[in-house]
Design a protein around this motif. Structure first.
Motif, PDB file in Angstrom:
ATOM      1  N   ALA A  48      -8.002  68.722  31.815  1.00 29.45           N
ATOM      2  CA  ALA A  48      -6.868  68.633  32.740  1.00 29.45           C
ATOM      3  C   ALA A  48      -6.190  67.271  32.701  1.00 29.45           C
ATOM      4  CB  ALA A  48      -7.308  68.967  34.158  1.00 29.45           C
ATOM      5  N   LEU A  49      -5.914  66.788  31.501  1.00 29.91           N
ATOM      6  CA  LEU A  49      -5.293  65.475  31.357  1.00 29.91           C
ATOM      7  C   LEU A  49      -3.887  65.430  31.945  1.00 29.91           C
ATOM      8  CD1 LEU A  49      -6.481  64.540  27.760  1.00 29.91           C
ATOM      9  CD2 LEU A  49      -7.129  63.445  29.900  1.00 29.91           C
ATOM     10  N   GLY A  50      -3.205  66.586  31.952  1.00 27.59           N
ATOM     11  CA  GLY A  50      -1.877  66.625  32.544  1.00 27.59           C
ATOM     12  C   GLY A  50      -1.917  66.321  34.029  1.00 27.59           C
ATOM     13  N   ILE A  51      -2.915  66.862  34.710  1.00 24.81           N
ATOM     14  CA  ILE A  51      -3.066  66.599  36.139  1.00 24.81           C
ATOM     15  C   ILE A  51      -3.386  65.126  36.372  1.00 24.81           C
ATOM     16  CG2 ILE A  51      -4.486  67.066  38.166  1.00 24.81           C
ATOM     17  CD1 ILE A  51      -4.789  69.919  37.194  1.00 24.81           C
ATOM     18  N   ALA A  52      -4.268  64.584  35.531  1.00 23.71           N
ATOM     19  CA  ALA A  52      -4.636  63.177  35.670  1.00 23.71           C
ATOM     20  C   ALA A  52      -3.416  62.283  35.507  1.00 23.71           C
ATOM     21  CB  ALA A  52      -5.695  62.814  34.625  1.00 23.71           C
ATOM     22  N   GLN A  53      -2.576  62.572  34.527  1.00 19.79           N
ATOM     23  CA  GLN A  53      -1.401  61.736  34.316  1.00 19.79           C
ATOM     24  C   GLN A  53      -0.413  61.861  35.460  1.00 19.79           C
ATOM     25  OE1 GLN A  53       1.504  62.668  31.289  1.00 19.79           O
ATOM     26  NE2 GLN A  53       1.695  60.499  30.725  1.00 19.79           N
ATOM     27  N   ARG A  54      -0.268  63.062  35.999  1.00 22.08           N
ATOM     28  CA  ARG A  54       0.659  63.246  37.108  1.00 22.08           C
ATOM     29  C   ARG A  54       0.176  62.517  38.356  1.00 22.08           C
ATOM     30  NH1 ARG A  54       1.430  66.734  33.414  1.00 22.08           N
ATOM     31  NH2 ARG A  54       3.397  67.894  33.152  1.00 22.08           N
ATOM     32  N   ILE A  55      -1.138  62.474  38.558  1.00 22.22           N
ATOM     33  CA  ILE A  55      -1.678  61.684  39.666  1.00 22.22           C
ATOM     34  C   ILE A  55      -1.416  60.208  39.425  1.00 22.22           C
ATOM     35  CG2 ILE A  55      -3.807  60.967  40.814  1.00 22.22           C
ATOM     36  CD1 ILE A  55      -4.911  63.765  40.309  1.00 22.22           C
ATOM     37  N   GLN A  56      -1.617  59.772  38.182  1.00 22.77           N
ATOM     38  CA  GLN A  56      -1.398  58.373  37.820  1.00 22.77           C
ATOM     39  C   GLN A  56       0.054  57.954  38.070  1.00 22.77           C
ATOM     40  OE1 GLN A  56      -0.707  57.323  33.666  1.00 22.77           O
ATOM     41  NE2 GLN A  56      -2.447  55.914  33.754  1.00 22.77           N
ATOM     42  N   VAL A  57       1.000  58.744  37.567  1.00 25.71           N
ATOM     43  CA  VAL A  57       2.417  58.410  37.705  1.00 25.71           C
ATOM     44  C   VAL A  57       2.859  58.537  39.169  1.00 25.71           C
ATOM     45  CG1 VAL A  57       4.761  59.052  37.018  1.00 25.71           C
ATOM     46  CG2 VAL A  57       2.914  59.039  35.325  1.00 25.71           C
ATOM     47  N   GLY A  58       2.320  59.548  39.858  1.00 22.34           N
ATOM     48  CA  GLY A  58       2.637  59.680  41.273  1.00 22.34           C
ATOM     49  C   GLY A  58       2.164  58.473  42.072  1.00 22.34           C
ATOM     50  N   ALA A  59       0.990  57.947  41.707  1.00 24.14           N
ATOM     51  CA  ALA A  59       0.479  56.754  42.378  1.00 24.14           C
ATOM     52  C   ALA A  59       1.371  55.543  42.105  1.00 24.14           C
ATOM     53  CB  ALA A  59      -0.951  56.473  41.914  1.00 24.14           C
ATOM     54  N   MET A  60       1.909  55.462  40.883  1.00 18.03           N
ATOM     55  CA  MET A  60       2.834  54.366  40.567  1.00 18.03           C
ATOM     56  C   MET A  60       4.049  54.400  41.486  1.00 18.03           C
ATOM     57  SD  MET A  60       2.945  54.494  36.410  1.00 18.03           S
ATOM     58  CE  MET A  60       1.465  54.360  35.401  1.00 18.03           C
ATOM     59  N   SER A  61       4.612  55.578  41.671  1.00 22.89           N
ATOM     60  CA  SER A  61       5.792  55.714  42.522  1.00 22.89           C
ATOM     61  C   SER A  61       5.472  55.354  43.971  1.00 22.89           C
ATOM     62  CB  SER A  61       6.344  57.139  42.443  1.00 22.89           C
ATOM     63  OG  SER A  61       6.802  57.432  41.139  1.00 22.89           O
ATOM     64  N   LEU A  62       4.326  55.836  44.459  1.00 22.17           N
ATOM     65  CA  LEU A  62       3.943  55.522  45.832  1.00 22.17           C
ATOM     66  C   LEU A  62       3.704  54.029  46.013  1.00 22.17           C
ATOM     67  CD1 LEU A  62       1.508  58.478  46.655  1.00 22.17           C
ATOM     68  CD2 LEU A  62       3.812  58.100  47.568  1.00 22.17           C
ATOM     69  N   TRP A  63       3.121  53.384  44.994  1.00 17.75           N
ATOM     70  CA  TRP A  63       2.888  51.950  45.102  1.00 17.75           C
ATOM     71  C   TRP A  63       4.213  51.189  45.130  1.00 17.75           C
ATOM     72  CZ3 TRP A  63       4.128  47.618  42.314  1.00 17.75           C
ATOM     73  CH2 TRP A  63       3.522  46.429  42.771  1.00 17.75           C
ATOM     74  N   LEU A  64       5.178  51.622  44.340  1.00 20.12           N
ATOM     75  CA  LEU A  64       6.495  50.982  44.363  1.00 20.12           C
ATOM     76  C   LEU A  64       7.131  51.118  45.744  1.00 20.12           C
ATOM     77  CD1 LEU A  64       7.954  52.051  40.884  1.00 20.12           C
ATOM     78  CD2 LEU A  64       7.398  49.718  41.619  1.00 20.12           C
ATOM     79  N   LEU A  65       6.967  52.271  46.370  1.00 21.28           N
ATOM     80  CA  LEU A  65       7.487  52.448  47.731  1.00 21.28           C
ATOM     81  C   LEU A  65       6.790  51.511  48.710  1.00 21.28           C
ATOM     82  CD1 LEU A  65       7.839  56.351  47.955  1.00 21.28           C
ATOM     83  CD2 LEU A  65       9.693  54.663  47.893  1.00 21.28           C
ATOM     84  N   ALA A  66       5.485  51.337  48.518  1.00 23.78           N
ATOM     85  CA  ALA A  66       4.744  50.414  49.380  1.00 23.78           C
ATOM     86  C   ALA A  66       5.237  48.988  49.191  1.00 23.78           C
ATOM     87  CB  ALA A  66       3.244  50.500  49.080  1.00 23.78           C
ATOM     88  N   LEU A  67       5.518  48.603  47.949  1.00 23.16           N
ATOM     89  CA  LEU A  67       6.039  47.263  47.687  1.00 23.16           C
ATOM     90  C   LEU A  67       7.405  47.079  48.332  1.00 23.16           C
ATOM     91  CD1 LEU A  67       5.891  44.528  46.232  1.00 23.16           C
ATOM     92  CD2 LEU A  67       6.899  45.635  44.216  1.00 23.16           C
ATOM     93  N   ALA A  68       8.257  48.085  48.226  1.00 23.28           N
ATOM     94  CA  ALA A  68       9.581  48.011  48.844  1.00 23.28           C
ATOM     95  C   ALA A  68       9.453  47.841  50.361  1.00 23.28           C
ATOM     96  CB  ALA A  68      10.380  49.273  48.518  1.00 23.28           C
ATOM     97  N   ALA A  69       8.553  48.606  50.959  1.00 16.07           N
ATOM     98  CA  ALA A  69       8.339  48.502  52.408  1.00 16.07           C
ATOM     99  C   ALA A  69       7.799  47.130  52.778  1.00 16.07           C
ATOM    100  CB  ALA A  69       7.374  49.590  52.870  1.00 16.07           C
ATOM    101  N   ALA A  70       6.902  46.586  51.947  1.00 12.65           N
ATOM    102  CA  ALA A  70       6.321  45.267  52.222  1.00 12.65           C
ATOM    103  C   ALA A  70       7.397  44.182  52.214  1.00 12.65           C
ATOM    104  CB  ALA A  70       5.250  44.954  51.183  1.00 12.65           C
ATOM    105  N   VAL A  71       8.281  44.235  51.238  1.00  8.53           N
ATOM    106  CA  VAL A  71       9.359  43.252  51.148  1.00  8.53           C
ATOM    107  C   VAL A  71      10.270  43.338  52.372  1.00  8.53           C
ATOM    108  CG1 VAL A  71      11.442  42.611  49.865  1.00  8.53           C
ATOM    109  CG2 VAL A  71       9.332  43.136  48.626  1.00  8.53           C
ATOM    110  N   LEU A  72      10.620  44.551  52.753  1.00  8.22           N
ATOM    111  CA  LEU A  72      11.529  44.747  53.879  1.00  8.22           C
ATOM    112  C   LEU A  72      10.891  44.334  55.202  1.00  8.22           C
ATOM    113  CD1 LEU A  72      14.311  45.787  54.697  1.00  8.22           C
ATOM    114  CD2 LEU A  72      13.317  48.068  54.949  1.00  8.22           C
ATOM    115  N   ILE A  73       9.639  44.754  55.409  1.00  4.70           N
ATOM    116  CA  ILE A  73       8.955  44.437  56.670  1.00  4.70           C
ATOM    117  C   ILE A  73       8.762  42.939  56.825  1.00  4.70           C
ATOM    118  CG2 ILE A  73       6.761  44.642  57.902  1.00  4.70           C
ATOM    119  CD1 ILE A  73       6.555  47.495  56.754  1.00  4.70           C
TER     120      ILE A  73
END
Length: 224
Positions: free
Chosen positions: A187-212
């Motif tokens: 299930a490498l496709g699932i693993a990669q989608r989790i990986q890329v999804g985590a990247m996007s969520l982390w970027l959102l967290a960084l954006a929120a950190a800068v703004l806050i």
């Protein structure tokens, strides 16, 4: 934080947040009429040569890079420079550049159709280099900013939500690396989608950190 940094914080955070959403464009595979295999197929196949919606996914990745490049440069220039944050902004810039390069060197169609070449047939292509650089760069950025959040006592959201997302992304990456050396697909496709999804969520967290952080400094400067 200087007045200039506070003024720039909003557009920087907005650019990072929009980039995160663009980098999540792969979820359209579940909406668009395309034949994909989310379990075993790789996301690189969505914008591979000859794919019907290549323009959609390639444009989203290109926008991700084009938004992160100026955001990273601005972060370096306007926010206080410390070793870990300088590394983080620099790595974020490299991620943006590598993501743009991903669109310039797409996965060749032959690799998606060949039954030979093991679990990662695309590793024999230039796209493998750009993708590896992208993943490595954002991993360095995430670890650098997380370490900075603890060392400099900044960005509480990165110490809490961001660190959890980073752990999930790291686990998915380990999943992929280990599975690559085992027989079967795992299930490498699932693993990669989790990986890329985590990247996007982390970027959102960084954006929120800068703004806050900018708002907290503004409130501290104007207590009345």
């Amino acid at each position: 934080m200087t007045p200039c940094a506070r003024r720039c914080a909003v557009p920087i955070a907005l650019a990072i947040a929009v980039a995160a959403l663009c980098y999540s464009a792969w979820v359209l595979e579940f909406v668009l009429p395309i034949d994909t295999d989310p379990v075993d197929g790789f996301l690189s196949e969505l914008d591979a040569e000859g794919k019907p919606y290549r323009a959609v996914f390639a444009t989203a990745d290109k926008l991700t890079g084009l938004l992160l490049l100026p955001a990273a440069v601005a972060g370096l220039l306007v926010f206080p420079r410390r070793g870990l944050t300088t590394l983080g902004w620099s790595a974020l810039f490299c991620f943006g550049a590598a993501t743009i390069a991903d669109t310039l060197f797409p996965l060749r169609k032959c690799a998606t159709d060949c039954a030979e070449g093991g679990l990662f047939p695309q590793l024999h292509q230039p796209h493998a280099l750009t993708s590896t650089l992208a993943v490595t760069s954002i991993a360095v950025a995430a670890f650098a900013f997380s370490a900075a959040a603890y060392r400099y006592r900044r960005w509480r959201i990165l110490r809490e939500l961001g660190l959890g997302v980073l752990a999930i992304g790291t686990a998915a990456t380990i999943w992929m690396l280990v599975a690559d050396n085992l027989p079967g697909s795992h299930a490498l496709g699932i693993a990669q989608r989790i990986q890329v999804g985590a990247m996007s969520l982390w970027l959102l967290a960084l954006a929120a950190a800068v703004l806050i952080e900018s708002r907290e400094h503004a409130a501290a400067d104007c207590p009345g």
